[in-house]
Design a protein around this motif. Structure first.
Motif, PDB file in Angstrom:
ATOM      1  N   LEU A  75      -6.087   3.698   2.820  1.00  0.00           N
ATOM      2  CA  LEU A  75      -6.628   2.601   3.416  1.00  0.00           C
ATOM      3  C   LEU A  75      -7.687   1.923   2.206  1.00  0.00           C
ATOM      4  CD1 LEU A  75      -7.469  -0.067   4.990  1.00  0.00           C
ATOM      5  CD2 LEU A  75      -8.722   1.239   6.479  1.00  0.00           C
ATOM      6  N   ARG A  76      -8.945   3.249   1.501  1.00  0.00           N
ATOM      7  CA  ARG A  76     -10.079   2.301   0.624  1.00  0.00           C
ATOM      8  C   ARG A  76      -9.305   1.455  -0.096  1.00  0.00           C
ATOM      9  NH1 ARG A  76     -13.560  -0.889   2.331  1.00  0.00           N
ATOM     10  NH2 ARG A  76     -12.487  -1.609   0.508  1.00  0.00           N
ATOM     11  N   TYR A 107      -7.908  -5.853   4.050  1.00  0.00           N
ATOM     12  CA  TYR A 107      -6.925  -7.111   3.063  1.00  0.00           C
ATOM     13  C   TYR A 107      -7.138  -7.834   2.824  1.00  0.00           C
ATOM     14  CZ  TYR A 107      -3.771  -2.692   2.873  1.00  0.00           C
ATOM     15  OH  TYR A 107      -3.742  -1.299   2.656  1.00  0.00           O
ATOM     16  N   ALA A 112       1.062  -3.752   4.639  1.00  0.00           N
ATOM     17  CA  ALA A 112       0.977  -3.119   4.891  1.00  0.00           C
ATOM     18  C   ALA A 112       2.398  -2.261   5.397  1.00  0.00           C
ATOM     19  CB  ALA A 112       0.095  -2.634   6.907  1.00  0.00           C
ATOM     20  N   ASP A 147      -3.813   1.136  13.128  1.00  0.00           N
ATOM     21  CA  ASP A 147      -3.761   1.843  11.720  1.00  0.00           C
ATOM     22  C   ASP A 147      -2.796  -0.050  10.899  1.00  0.00           C
ATOM     23  OD1 ASP A 147      -5.119   3.431   9.651  1.00  0.00           O
ATOM     24  OD2 ASP A 147      -2.701   2.925   9.143  1.00  0.00           O
ATOM     25  N   THR A 148      -2.314  -0.212  11.230  1.00  0.00           N
ATOM     26  CA  THR A 148      -1.557  -1.048  10.217  1.00  0.00           C
ATOM     27  C   THR A 148      -2.481  -2.741  10.839  1.00  0.00           C
ATOM     28  OG1 THR A 148       0.466  -0.517  11.081  1.00  0.00           O
ATOM     29  CG2 THR A 148       0.332  -3.060  11.100  1.00  0.00           C
ATOM     30  N   ASN A 178       3.295   1.501   6.590  1.00  0.00           N
ATOM     31  CA  ASN A 178       3.505   2.195   7.883  1.00  0.00           C
ATOM     32  C   ASN A 178       4.768   2.170   8.192  1.00  0.00           C
ATOM     33  OD1 ASN A 178       0.679   3.396   7.850  1.00  0.00           O
ATOM     34  ND2 ASN A 178      -0.561   2.175   9.063  1.00  0.00           N
ATOM     35  N   ASP A 236       0.790  -1.252   0.012  1.00  0.00           N
ATOM     36  CA  ASP A 236      -0.168   0.078   0.120  1.00  0.00           C
ATOM     37  C   ASP A 236       0.705   1.350   0.303  1.00  0.00           C
ATOM     38  OD1 ASP A 236       1.270  -0.147   2.800  1.00  0.00           O
ATOM     39  OD2 ASP A 236      -0.469  -0.113   3.342  1.00  0.00           O
ATOM     40  N   ARG A 296      -6.294  -1.999   8.764  1.00  0.00           N
ATOM     41  CA  ARG A 296      -5.418  -2.278   7.392  1.00  0.00           C
ATOM     42  C   ARG A 296      -5.474  -3.731   6.524  1.00  0.00           C
ATOM     43  NH1 ARG A 296      -3.501   1.560   4.101  1.00  0.00           N
ATOM     44  NH2 ARG A 296      -3.321   4.133   4.736  1.00  0.00           N
TER      45      ARG A 296
END
Length: 282
Positions: A133-134, A180, A160, A172-173, A162, A121, A176
């Motif tokens: 994210l989307r 996925y 991910a 957040d990771t 990050n 990403d 994500r």
């Protein structure tokens, strides 16, 4: 060389089954045909490519969109041809700005003989290094759709990024990776997780096999990473950097001291030549 379909199917099934074991396996990352041949002879069960290793071999910086898709796939094809092992491709962000080209990259990866690949990403833009994210999840879904349409089980890994970019936001990771997973990824991967607790937190939050990057301070062993919940361990660019590190150390000795003691540590020409001549049947 076009890989025989039956051979590719065999490699694909073998690679998928490796993710079903109770103990984590190591996917060694090769940066060219020679390193792939040597790693295969050392007994690793599967290989990955390394985008950083390739970039360094081309004299370019990594992570800045400086390697083209055709270059990465040509490198992957040469690695596949040098080994009888399954090979998964480090395809960065699939070298694509749109979902349609993400899917095309997966199809081209399969044509190159790969039986798996990863999609990141990351953006390659240091000012905005991670995609929303989307958008990232939609790209994973496009890669998954392309993988599912192939005539063999192509293992799709979603990454991910990050923590590779200084965004140490574990919440957040995890969000994500969960997105996925929902998009259909077969394996989940967050490079550079800071410690064992973070690995365990990710493992508890997702249901798919988990790839963990070797290294860290202190670096955890295969057994320790397995105990944290890793399914697969990749070395990323570490082998390539180790090779370059030895080269730099030797070159600096000659430049700074005018001596050649490094030659005593280098494998003999005969040894390397023998190993390179012992190519496996493909």
């Amino acid at each position: 060389m076009q890989l025989d379909p039956q051979d590719q199917y065999r490699r694909a099934v073998a690679f998928a089954r490796l993710h079903e074991g109770e103990r984590a396996f190591v996917m060694a990352n090769a940066w060219d045909a020679g390193s792939a041949l040597l790693l295969g002879q050392l007994g690793f069960p599967a290989l990955g490519t390394t985008s950083a290793g390739l970039a360094f071999c081309l004299g370019r910086a990594d992570g800045a969109n400086l390697v083209r898709r055709d270059e990465a796939l040509a490198n992957a094809r040469s690695i596949v041809a040098a080994t009888a092992l399954p090979v998964s491709g480090d395809l960065e962000s699939c070298y694509a700005d749109c979902a349609e080209e993400v899917a095309r990259t997966v199809r081209l990866a399969a044509e190159a003989g790969l039986v798996g690949a990863s999609i990141e990403d990351a953006t390659g833009d240091p000012g905005d290094p991670v995609r929303p994210l989307r958008e990232a999840a939609d790209r994973v879904a496009a890669a998954v759709d392309a993988a599912r349409a192939l005539p063999f089980p192509f293992t799709l890994t979603a990454r991910a990024e990050n923590h590779l970019h200084g965004r140490d936001d574990l919440k957040d990771t995890i969000a994500r990776l969960q997105a996925y997973e929902e998009a259909g990824a077969d394996v989940l991967y967050a490079p550079a997780l800071p410690d064992a607790d973070a690995i365990r937190a990710v493992r508890a939050a997702v249901g798919k096999p988990l790839n963990v990057l070797a290294g860290g301070r202190p670096p955890l062993s295969v057994d320790e990473l397995s105990a944290c919940g890793a399914t697969r361990i990749s070395v990323g660019s570490a082998f390539a950097r180790a090779a370059l590190g030895g080269f730099l150390q030797a070159a600096r000795e000659v430049r700074d001291r005018g001596t050649f003691s490094f030659t005593g540590q280098a494998p003999a020409h005969r040894e390397i030549n023998h190993l390179m001549a012992a190519r496996p049947p493909v």
